[in-house]
Design an enzyme around this catalytic site. Structure first.
Site, PDB file in Angstrom:
ATOM      1  N   GLU A   1       6.933  -0.589  13.006  1.00 37.99           N
ATOM      2  CA  GLU A   1       6.048  -0.479  12.217  1.00 37.99           C
ATOM      3  C   GLU A   1       4.574   0.078  12.409  1.00 37.99           C
ATOM      4  O   GLU A   1       3.963   0.504  12.918  1.00 37.99           O
ATOM      5  CB  GLU A   1       6.066  -1.078  10.668  1.00 37.99           C
ATOM      6  CG  GLU A   1       5.075  -0.127   9.865  1.00 37.99           C
ATOM      7  CD  GLU A   1       5.225  -0.404   8.410  1.00 37.99           C
ATOM      8  OE1 GLU A   1       6.538  -0.153   7.905  1.00 37.99           O
ATOM      9  OE2 GLU A   1       4.436  -1.126   7.942  1.00 37.99           O
TER      10      GLU A   1
ATOM     11  N   ARG B   1       7.442   6.982   6.554  1.00 40.35           N
ATOM     12  CA  ARG B   1       5.510   6.163   6.793  1.00 40.35           C
ATOM     13  C   ARG B   1       6.257   7.153   8.374  1.00 40.35           C
ATOM     14  O   ARG B   1       5.579   6.811   9.478  1.00 40.35           O
ATOM     15  CB  ARG B   1       6.622   4.383   7.696  1.00 40.35           C
ATOM     16  CG  ARG B   1       7.265   3.963   6.741  1.00 40.35           C
ATOM     17  CD  ARG B   1       5.589   2.635   6.058  1.00 40.35           C
ATOM     18  NE  ARG B   1       6.479   2.054   4.828  1.00 40.35           N
ATOM     19  CZ  ARG B   1       6.635   3.005   3.513  1.00 40.35           C
ATOM     20  NH1 ARG B   1       6.631   3.923   3.213  1.00 40.35           N
ATOM     21  NH2 ARG B   1       6.837   1.649   2.479  1.00 40.35           N
TER      22      ARG B   1
ATOM     23  N   SER C   1       5.247  -5.856   6.441  1.00 43.69           N
ATOM     24  CA  SER C   1       6.573  -5.557   7.470  1.00 43.69           C
ATOM     25  C   SER C   1       5.844  -5.152   8.858  1.00 43.69           C
ATOM     26  O   SER C   1       4.533  -4.198   9.860  1.00 43.69           O
ATOM     27  CB  SER C   1       7.252  -4.159   6.465  1.00 43.69           C
ATOM     28  OG  SER C   1       7.145  -4.159   5.184  1.00 43.69           O
TER      29      SER C   1
HETATM   30  C1  LIG Z   1       0.412  -8.378   3.585  1.00 42.67           C
HETATM   31  C2  LIG Z   1       0.372  -6.510   3.719  1.00 42.67           C
HETATM   32  C3  LIG Z   1       1.197  -5.926   2.942  1.00 42.67           C
HETATM   33  C4  LIG Z   1       1.021  -4.503   3.077  1.00 42.67           C
HETATM   34  N1  LIG Z   1       2.205  -3.830   2.581  1.00 42.67           N
HETATM   35  C5  LIG Z   1       2.467  -2.923   2.370  1.00 42.67           C
HETATM   36  C6  LIG Z   1       3.343  -1.607   1.819  1.00 42.67           C
HETATM   37  O1  LIG Z   1       3.639  -2.563   0.877  1.00 42.67           O
HETATM   38  N2  LIG Z   1       3.449  -0.663   2.133  1.00 42.67           N
HETATM   39  C7  LIG Z   1       3.003  -0.123   3.128  1.00 42.67           C
HETATM   40  O2  LIG Z   1       3.141   1.561   3.347  1.00 42.67           O
HETATM   41  N3  LIG Z   1       2.382  -0.795   4.006  1.00 42.67           N
HETATM   42  C8  LIG Z   1       1.514  -1.914   4.081  1.00 42.67           C
HETATM   43  N4  LIG Z   1       1.427  -3.191   4.994  1.00 42.67           N
HETATM   44  C9  LIG Z   1       0.570  -2.137   6.225  1.00 42.67           C
HETATM   45  C10 LIG Z   1      -0.968  -1.774   5.748  1.00 42.67           C
HETATM   46  O3  LIG Z   1      -1.250  -2.054   5.012  1.00 42.67           O
HETATM   47  C11 LIG Z   1      -0.947  -0.365   5.643  1.00 42.67           C
HETATM   48  O4  LIG Z   1      -0.086   0.929   6.891  1.00 42.67           O
HETATM   49  C12 LIG Z   1      -2.833   0.745   4.914  1.00 42.67           C
HETATM   50  O5  LIG Z   1      -1.947   1.785   5.368  1.00 42.67           O
HETATM   51  C13 LIG Z   1      -3.645   0.302   6.685  1.00 42.67           C
HETATM   52  O6  LIG Z   1      -4.770   0.228   6.165  1.00 42.67           O
HETATM   53  P1  LIG Z   1      -5.706   0.061   7.194  1.00 42.67           P
HETATM   54  O7  LIG Z   1      -6.681   0.600   6.663  1.00 42.67           O
HETATM   55  O8  LIG Z   1      -6.069  -1.334   7.633  1.00 42.67           O
HETATM   56  O9  LIG Z   1      -5.179   0.936   8.911  1.00 42.67           O
HETATM   57  P2  LIG Z   1      -5.599  -0.340  10.338  1.00 42.67           P
HETATM   58  O10 LIG Z   1      -4.368  -1.231  10.304  1.00 42.67           O
HETATM   59  O11 LIG Z   1      -6.959   0.161  10.867  1.00 42.67           O
HETATM   60  O12 LIG Z   1      -4.816   1.676  10.611  1.00 42.67           O
HETATM   61  C14 LIG Z   1      -3.714   1.951  10.679  1.00 42.67           C
HETATM   62  C15 LIG Z   1      -3.086   3.678  11.825  1.00 42.67           C
HETATM   63  O13 LIG Z   1      -4.167   3.939  10.887  1.00 42.67           O
HETATM   64  C16 LIG Z   1      -5.270   4.435  11.839  1.00 42.67           C
HETATM   65  N5  LIG Z   1      -6.274   4.991  11.225  1.00 42.67           N
HETATM   66  C17 LIG Z   1      -7.051   4.016   9.952  1.00 42.67           C
HETATM   67  N6  LIG Z   1      -7.686   4.789   9.737  1.00 42.67           N
HETATM   68  C18 LIG Z   1      -7.757   6.335  10.174  1.00 42.67           C
HETATM   69  C19 LIG Z   1      -8.352   7.090   9.854  1.00 42.67           C
HETATM   70  N7  LIG Z   1      -9.564   6.407   8.844  1.00 42.67           N
HETATM   71  N8  LIG Z   1      -8.262   8.374  10.408  1.00 42.67           N
HETATM   72  C20 LIG Z   1      -6.639   8.305  10.808  1.00 42.67           C
HETATM   73  N9  LIG Z   1      -6.609   7.364  11.164  1.00 42.67           N
HETATM   74  C21 LIG Z   1      -6.524   6.211  11.242  1.00 42.67           C
HETATM   75  C22 LIG Z   1      -5.302   3.792  13.555  1.00 42.67           C
HETATM   76  O14 LIG Z   1      -5.785   3.888  13.974  1.00 42.67           O
HETATM   77  C23 LIG Z   1      -4.031   3.235  13.183  1.00 42.67           C
HETATM   78  O15 LIG Z   1      -3.086   4.055  14.313  1.00 42.67           O
HETATM   79  C24 LIG Z   1       0.648  -4.150   4.978  1.00 42.67           C
HETATM   80  C25 LIG Z   1      -0.127  -4.946   5.845  1.00 42.67           C
HETATM   81  C26 LIG Z   1      -0.153  -5.826   5.262  1.00 42.67           C
HETATM   82  C27 LIG Z   1      -0.957  -6.871   6.278  1.00 42.67           C
END
Ligand SMILES: Cc1cc2nc3c(=O)[nH]c(=O)nc-3n(C[C@H](O)[C@H](O)[C@H](O)COP(=O)(O)OP(=O)(O)OC[C@H]3O[C@@H](n4cnc5c(N)ncnc54)[C@H](O)[C@@H]3O)c2cc1C
Length: 328
Positions: free
Chosen positions: A324, A164, A232
């Site tokens: 996280e 992570r 998580s």
């Molecule tokens: C129901 C559920 C289940 C999940 N299961 C998992 C799992 O199994 N495994 C896992 O690893 N994660 C899991 N997650 C967490 C999440 O889905 C991941 O971390 C995902 O990659 C976040 O993507 P996002 O576009 O929503 O990021 P955001 O929440 O929009 O951003 C997260 C971080 O990344 C940065 N960011 C976003 N896009 C960019 C970009 N293009 N360039 C630079 N920085 C950026 C943001 O500034 C922030 O710091 C889960 C979440 C939920 C709600």
């Protein structure tokens, strides 16, 4: 592109918090990132990116210029050695992208199916599930470097991935991911070691693995569209073996460097916190690692609940839990 003042972020976070950004704008083309970065500098605010908002906890007012990453596009190409390279723009939905690769017959991402969010965010915390991490499949990616003000390409080694973690998360906002290229190996080998997949036959194909992953995820995790959450809320803690040994019954996962990864969900559950509620926020009754927005939770409710969980686990087991999702 002229960013909107007091931009409403409520539709852009899966925890369902009501929040605004000092300024905000949608990014539909990669070159708008440089424009937005220049605008942020001109108003003296940091630039933050939100993709799907599935791994962030938003303050009521985010004191920043926020770009919602919505750039689209994806393609696949075959290398001479049989490896398939698949590339997607940062704003592509990760789950849809995975489903598309499988439909096209490019296998290798099936264990990562169903993770919410965007392609561009996947490298930030090196997403992982069911025995596979993004780091296992990443070929390279392209970022906008907000310090050097230029595009840069990172290959896998330069991303410094760990559990992570990545170079991008450590640099806290310096690098904005524009597109990501994954290398899907040939021959394809299924990864079935993880509980839930270990009952599949050894000759199973990727579409069936994806279906199983989606079904197991659907049975364990609350749907954020119905019950706000960010998956998580804490990392599984990695501790000294002596501390792991002292906690009777906790699931332990030995690490290559001799340390031991523990189940954070088990520790929280053992503190009797499943279903515990503070304000509008609660610990999900069916999975102790997930904090949910039961009823109009605020940033403060979520933080108070998280503090209670961290304090309880520390007092009972001497283990520090690390949050996280990223606070913006
Ligand atoms: C129901 C559920 C289940 C999940 N299961 C998992 C799992 O199994 N495994 C896992 O690893 N994660 C899991 N997650 C967490 C999440 O889905 C991941 O971390 C995902 O990659 C976040 O993507 P996002 O576009 O929503 O990021 P955001 O929440 O929009 O951003 C997260 C971080 O990344 C940065 N960011 C976003 N896009 C960019 C970009 N293009 N360039 C630079 N920085 C950026 C943001 O500034 C922030 O710091 C889960 C979440 C939920 C709600």
């Amino acid at each position: 592109m002229l960013p909107t003042p007091n931009f409403d972020l409520s539709p852009f976070n899966t925890l369902g918090l009501t929040a605004q950004a000092r300024y905000g704008a949608q990014i539909t083309f990669p070159d708008q990132v440089a424009e937005l970065s220049a605008f942020a500098a001109s108003v003296g605010l940091p630039l933050h990116i939100i993709g799907g908002g599935s791994n962030v906890v938003l303050h009521d007012m985010v004191e920043a210029v926020v770009g919602i990453m919505a750039s689209k596009g994806r393609f696949a190409e075959q290398r001479d050695d049989g490896t398939t390279l698949v590339t997607a723009q940062a704003g592509e939905d990760w789950s849809e992208f995975v489903a598309w690769t499988i439909e096209q017959g490019h296998w290798g991402l099936e264990n990562l199916a169903g993770i919410p969010g965007t392609v561009g965010a996947a490298p930030i915390q090196n997403i992982g599930a069911y025995g596979v991490e993004l780091a296992d499949r990443l070929d390279s990616l392209v970022v906008w470097d907000t310090v050097d003000k230029r595009e840069r390409r990172f290959d896998r080694a330069e991303c410094h991935f760990s559990y992570r973690q990545s170079a991008f998360k450590r640099a806290a906002g310096r690098f904005i991911v524009l597109n990501v290229t994954l290398a899907l190996p040939s021959p394809w080998v299924p990864v079935l070691s993880y509980a839930g997949l270990d009952s599949l036959p050894p000759d199973v194909e990727a579409p069936a693995i994806m279906e199983r992953v989606l079904s197991v995820r659907g049975s364990k995790l609350p749907n954020w569209r119905e019950l706000g959450n960010v998956g998580s809320f804490f990392h599984n803690p990695i501790v000294h073996p002596a501390l792991a040994e002292a906690i009777a019954g906790v699931p332990r996962y030995p690490q290559p460097d001799g340390s031991v990864k523990l189940s954070a969900a088990w520790l929280i559950d053992a503190c009797g916190l499943k279903g515990h509620q503070e304000g509008g926020a609660g610990v999900y009754p069916n999975h102790a690692l997930i904090l949910v927005n039961n009823d109009g939770a605020t940033y403060r409710d979520i933080q108070q609940l998280a503090a209670t969980v961290r304090r309880s686990v520390k007092e009972r087991f001497g283990v520090d839990l690390i949050q996280e999702p990223i606070e913006l």
